[in-house]
Design an enzyme around this catalytic site. Structure first.
Site, short mmCIF file in Angstrom:
data_model
loop_
_atom_site.label_atom_id
_atom_site.label_comp_id
_atom_site.label_asym_id
_atom_site.label_seq_id
_atom_site.Cartn_x
_atom_site.Cartn_y
_atom_site.Cartn_z
N TYR A 127 1.80 50.57 25.79
CA TYR A 127 2.15 50.18 27.15
C TYR A 127 0.89 50.05 27.99
O TYR A 127 0.26 49.00 28.03
CB TYR A 127 3.16 51.17 27.76
CG TYR A 127 4.50 51.12 27.06
CD1 TYR A 127 5.42 50.11 27.34
CD2 TYR A 127 4.83 52.08 26.10
CE1 TYR A 127 6.63 50.04 26.68
CE2 TYR A 127 6.05 52.01 25.43
CZ TYR A 127 6.94 51.01 25.72
OH TYR A 127 8.15 50.94 25.06
N CYS A 128 0.52 51.11 28.68
CA CYS A 128 -0.61 51.04 29.62
C CYS A 128 -1.92 50.72 28.92
O CYS A 128 -2.72 49.93 29.43
CB CYS A 128 -0.72 52.35 30.39
SG CYS A 128 -1.96 52.29 31.68
#
Length: 198
Positions: A127-128
């Site tokens: 994700y990030c």
């Protein structure tokens, strides 16, 4: 909340940034309490990298990015899980975000010069870490990801008969994907020279 800082570019003496992504208590708690499966190893490795950065004669700019979840999420603002695992020093920057890409809707682009080398560590790999590394590449930064200093959770594959993809498989896939995109993937054995000129 985010620490106040001027909107104009801060001087970057080394043009190197250590970017700690979502290094928060909810992700690094013991695995049996919901943390990433390799939380103990990741904690130790991030602590070593942060300690090395802080001890340099010319340290990198250190930026802690904290995810702010929705009400009821493990990283809901002002809850224990939202807190940064490693308390920032007074001169280190803290930035709150709501999206996977830490540049989206934040002042991160003002804090990282386009000619800076960005060393990314933290959570979650898929994700990030992925989104922010790709965004940094797109704006022209050289990006380094440290193997063994980023992590994610096991993934339940709802559409694949409920099978589970283990976190270490996801992490390795993300390393390959990002390396193919232009990210330099280094190992913990590279730590002694991580913050020196290459």
């Amino acid at each position: 909340m985010s620490r106040p800082f001027p909107s104009q570019q801060l001087p970057c003496l080394t043009c190197r940034v250590l970017l700690l992504l979502d290094v928060q208590r909810n992700m690094l708690r013991d695995p049996e309490k919901g943390g990433v499966p390799c939380a103990l190893t990741i904690r130790r490795n991030i602590e070593r990298i942060l300690g090395k950065a802080r001890s340099e004669k010319y340290p990198p700019r250190i930026i802690h990015v904290r995810n702010s979840g929705e009400p009821g999420d493990p990283d809901e603002p002002n809850t224990p899980g939202w807190q940064l695992f490693f308390p920032p020093l007074p001169h280190e920057l803290v930035l709150d975000k709501k999206k996977s890409n830490a540049f989206a809707g934040t002042q991160l682009g003002d804090l990282i010069p386009r000619n800076a080398e960005v060393i990314a560590i933290g959570m979650q790999s898929d994700y990030c870490v992925r989104a922010t590394c790709k965004a940094a590449l797109a704006r022209g930064n050289e990006v380094i990801l440290i193997r063994g200093a980023h992590a994610t959770l096991d993934r339940n594959e709802i559409w694949n008969a409920g099978s589970v993809t283990k976190s270490h498989v996801i992490e390795a896939d993300i390393e390959t994907e990002l390396e193919d995109a232009g990210v330099n993937v280094l190992d913990m054995k590279d730590l002694p020279d991580l913050f020196t000129d290459r």
